[in-house]
Design a protein around this motif. Structure first.
Motif, PDB file in Angstrom:
ATOM      1  N   UNK A   1       0.856  -1.189   0.000  1.00  0.00           N
ATOM      2  CA  UNK A   1       0.000   0.000   0.000  1.00  0.00           C
ATOM      3  C   UNK A   1       0.892   1.239   0.000  1.00  0.00           C
ATOM      4  N   UNK A   2       0.698   2.105  -0.971  1.00  0.00           N
ATOM      5  CA  UNK A   2       1.451   3.358  -1.082  1.00  0.00           C
ATOM      6  C   UNK A   2       2.968   3.139  -1.017  1.00  0.00           C
ATOM      7  N   UNK A   3       3.445   2.116  -1.717  1.00  0.00           N
ATOM      8  CA  UNK A   3       4.879   1.879  -1.796  1.00  0.00           C
ATOM      9  C   UNK A   3       5.497   1.167  -0.611  1.00  0.00           C
ATOM     10  N   UNK A   4       4.666   0.720   0.325  1.00  0.00           N
ATOM     11  CA  UNK A   4       5.168   0.018   1.517  1.00  0.00           C
ATOM     12  C   UNK A   4       4.559  -1.386   1.562  1.00  0.00           C
ATOM     13  N   UNK A   5       5.377  -2.370   1.914  1.00  0.00           N
ATOM     14  CA  UNK A   5       4.870  -3.733   2.104  1.00  0.00           C
ATOM     15  C   UNK A   5       4.598  -3.943   3.585  1.00  0.00           C
ATOM     16  N   UNK A   6       3.347  -4.252   3.910  1.00  0.00           N
ATOM     17  CA  UNK A   6       2.932  -4.480   5.290  1.00  0.00           C
ATOM     18  C   UNK A   6       2.760  -5.980   5.509  1.00  0.00           C
ATOM     19  N   UNK A   7       3.434  -6.510   6.508  1.00  0.00           N
ATOM     20  CA  UNK A   7       3.345  -7.937   6.825  1.00  0.00           C
ATOM     21  C   UNK A   7       2.348  -8.159   7.958  1.00  0.00           C
ATOM     22  N   UNK A   8       1.629  -9.285   7.859  1.00  0.00           N
ATOM     23  CA  UNK A   8       0.613  -9.620   8.864  1.00  0.00           C
ATOM     24  C   UNK A   8       1.126 -10.631   9.877  1.00  0.00           C
ATOM     25  N   UNK A   9       0.554 -10.563  11.074  1.00  0.00           N
ATOM     26  CA  UNK A   9       0.913 -11.516  12.118  1.00  0.00           C
ATOM     27  C   UNK A   9       0.081 -12.793  12.020  1.00  0.00           C
ATOM     28  N   UNK A  10      -1.128 -12.674  11.481  1.00  0.00           N
ATOM     29  CA  UNK A  10      -1.988 -13.857  11.361  1.00  0.00           C
ATOM     30  C   UNK A  10      -2.951 -13.692  10.185  1.00  0.00           C
ATOM     31  N   UNK A  11      -3.484 -14.813   9.733  1.00  0.00           N
ATOM     32  CA  UNK A  11      -4.291 -14.825   8.508  1.00  0.00           C
ATOM     33  C   UNK A  11      -5.533 -13.930   8.567  1.00  0.00           C
ATOM     34  N   UNK A  12      -6.099 -13.728   9.730  1.00  0.00           N
ATOM     35  CA  UNK A  12      -7.314 -12.934   9.839  1.00  0.00           C
ATOM     36  C   UNK A  12      -7.132 -11.446   9.636  1.00  0.00           C
ATOM     37  N   UNK A  13      -5.882 -11.005   9.536  1.00  0.00           N
ATOM     38  CA  UNK A  13      -5.629  -9.566   9.412  1.00  0.00           C
ATOM     39  C   UNK A  13      -5.715  -9.060   7.972  1.00  0.00           C
ATOM     40  N   UNK A  14      -5.691  -9.953   7.027  1.00  0.00           N
ATOM     41  CA  UNK A  14      -5.674  -9.543   5.628  1.00  0.00           C
ATOM     42  C   UNK A  14      -6.953  -8.825   5.202  1.00  0.00           C
ATOM     43  N   UNK A  15      -8.105  -9.397   5.520  1.00  0.00           N
ATOM     44  CA  UNK A  15      -9.377  -8.824   5.048  1.00  0.00           C
ATOM     45  C   UNK A  15      -9.613  -7.402   5.542  1.00  0.00           C
ATOM     46  N   UNK A  16      -9.450  -7.127   6.833  1.00  0.00           N
ATOM     47  CA  UNK A  16      -9.659  -5.737   7.279  1.00  0.00           C
ATOM     48  C   UNK A  16      -8.728  -4.751   6.591  1.00  0.00           C
ATOM     49  N   UNK A  17      -7.451  -5.162   6.418  1.00  0.00           N
ATOM     50  CA  UNK A  17      -6.488  -4.242   5.812  1.00  0.00           C
ATOM     51  C   UNK A  17      -6.815  -3.973   4.349  1.00  0.00           C
ATOM     52  N   UNK A  18      -7.102  -5.011   3.584  1.00  0.00           N
ATOM     53  CA  UNK A  18      -7.388  -4.803   2.157  1.00  0.00           C
ATOM     54  C   UNK A  18      -8.678  -4.024   1.954  1.00  0.00           C
ATOM     55  N   UNK A  19      -9.604  -4.118   2.902  1.00  0.00           N
ATOM     56  CA  UNK A  19     -10.859  -3.373   2.799  1.00  0.00           C
ATOM     57  C   UNK A  19     -10.662  -1.886   3.100  1.00  0.00           C
ATOM     58  N   UNK A  20      -9.786  -1.585   4.074  1.00  0.00           N
ATOM     59  CA  UNK A  20      -9.569  -0.194   4.474  1.00  0.00           C
ATOM     60  C   UNK A  20      -8.092   0.077   4.772  1.00  0.00           C
ATOM     61  N   UNK A  21      -7.224  -0.006   3.771  1.00  0.00           N
ATOM     62  CA  UNK A  21      -5.794   0.184   4.037  1.00  0.00           C
ATOM     63  C   UNK A  21      -5.449   1.557   4.616  1.00  0.00           C
ATOM     64  N   UNK A  22      -6.157   2.591   4.195  1.00  0.00           N
ATOM     65  CA  UNK A  22      -5.871   3.934   4.701  1.00  0.00           C
ATOM     66  C   UNK A  22      -6.165   4.049   6.197  1.00  0.00           C
ATOM     67  N   UNK A  23      -7.060   3.214   6.685  1.00  0.00           N
ATOM     68  CA  UNK A  23      -7.408   3.225   8.109  1.00  0.00           C
ATOM     69  C   UNK A  23      -6.321   2.541   8.942  1.00  0.00           C
ATOM     70  N   UNK A  24      -5.790   1.427   8.433  1.00  0.00           N
ATOM     71  CA  UNK A  24      -4.864   0.615   9.225  1.00  0.00           C
ATOM     72  C   UNK A  24      -3.386   0.939   9.022  1.00  0.00           C
ATOM     73  N   UNK A  25      -3.006   1.391   7.848  1.00  0.00           N
ATOM     74  CA  UNK A  25      -1.590   1.647   7.568  1.00  0.00           C
ATOM     75  C   UNK A  25      -0.923   2.581   8.587  1.00  0.00           C
ATOM     76  N   UNK A  26      -1.596   3.650   9.042  1.00  0.00           N
ATOM     77  CA  UNK A  26      -0.958   4.537  10.026  1.00  0.00           C
ATOM     78  C   UNK A  26      -0.537   3.834  11.318  1.00  0.00           C
ATOM     79  N   UNK A  27      -1.179   2.718  11.647  1.00  0.00           N
ATOM     80  CA  UNK A  27      -0.817   1.983  12.862  1.00  0.00           C
ATOM     81  C   UNK A  27       0.615   1.462  12.823  1.00  0.00           C
ATOM     82  N   UNK A  28       1.133   1.262  11.612  1.00  0.00           N
ATOM     83  CA  UNK A  28       2.484   0.717  11.467  1.00  0.00           C
ATOM     84  C   UNK A  28       3.489   1.757  10.986  1.00  0.00           C
ATOM     85  N   UNK A  29       3.081   3.004  10.920  1.00  0.00           N
ATOM     86  CA  UNK A  29       3.918   4.049  10.332  1.00  0.00           C
ATOM     87  C   UNK A  29       5.308   4.147  10.968  1.00  0.00           C
TER      88      UNK A  29
END
Length: 197
Positions: free
Chosen positions: A151-179
């Motif tokens: 997302x926006x030139x950054x690769x975000x890695x997940x800790x578990x399989x259930x995290x993919x759906x929320x992130x792909x649905x709203x990446x702008x919401x979750x990406x700042x958590x890992x900034x």
């Protein structure tokens, strides 16, 4: 356009007989039992002691040199289409070699998708976050990640399989958590217990 297509196609293996992996430093055959380095989601194996330290000084330069020489020096730890972990012996879709990296696939249609746009799916990012933006947990290494998304030139890695759906649905919401964890790709070097490529 035609020239670019021809060059790109020539850089992709047809997925038949696998050529042996090479050391990214000497370009000699990689040897089982040597240390391995995971860098930018790719595993590299060496021919002899000391190559790992040289590789860590400038991994991208070694990868670029290998690609120019037509050598495959690393194995991507994920299926680049589903973006989930994959092992070579369980890859039902074969593989493609692109720019020095071997990519394995869960299904033949995923290989077909990759081969049509290898520059899109085979590009390694310049920035990453080994921190799950959904669960807000540190991801210890590429090998421990359950998958990733870009997302926006950054690769975000997940800790578990259930995290993919929320992130792909709203990446702008979750990406700042890992900034604060966004940085250049890291190198993780270990000696495998049982050896292997």
């Amino acid at each position: 356009m035609l020239l670019t297509t021809l060059i790109t196609t020539a850089a992709i293996s047809l997925g038949g007989q696998q050529s042996p992996l090479s050391c990214p430093i000497t370009l000699q055959p990689a040897v089982k039992g040597m240390s391995v380095t995971d860098y930018n989601g790719v595993r590299f194996t060496y021919c002899c002691p000391g190559c790992d330290k040289q590789f860590e000084k400038d991994p991208q330069a070694s990868i670029d040199k290998s690609a120019k020489a037509g050598k495959t020096v690393g194995v991507f730890l994920f299926d680049p289409i589903s973006r989930t972990p994959i092992q070579a012996d369980k890859a039902k879709g074969g593989f493609s070699d692109f720019k020095g990296i071997r990519f394995y696939f869960n299904a033949p249609e995923e290989k077909s998708t990759f081969d049509k746009e290898p520059l899109r799916y085979g590009a390694l990012p310049k920035k990453e976050a080994l921190y799950c933006p959904v669960s807000k947990e540190k991801v210890e290494s590429y090998a421990k990640a359950s998958g990733y998304d870009d997302y926006n030139g950054v690769r975000y890695y997940y800790c578990c399989a259930g995290c993919e759906k929320p992130f792909t649905a709203e990446p702008a919401k979750y990406a700042p958590n890992a900034q604060e964890f966004v940085k250049n790709p890291q190198a993780f070097t270990t000696v495998p217990k049982a050896g292997g490529l």
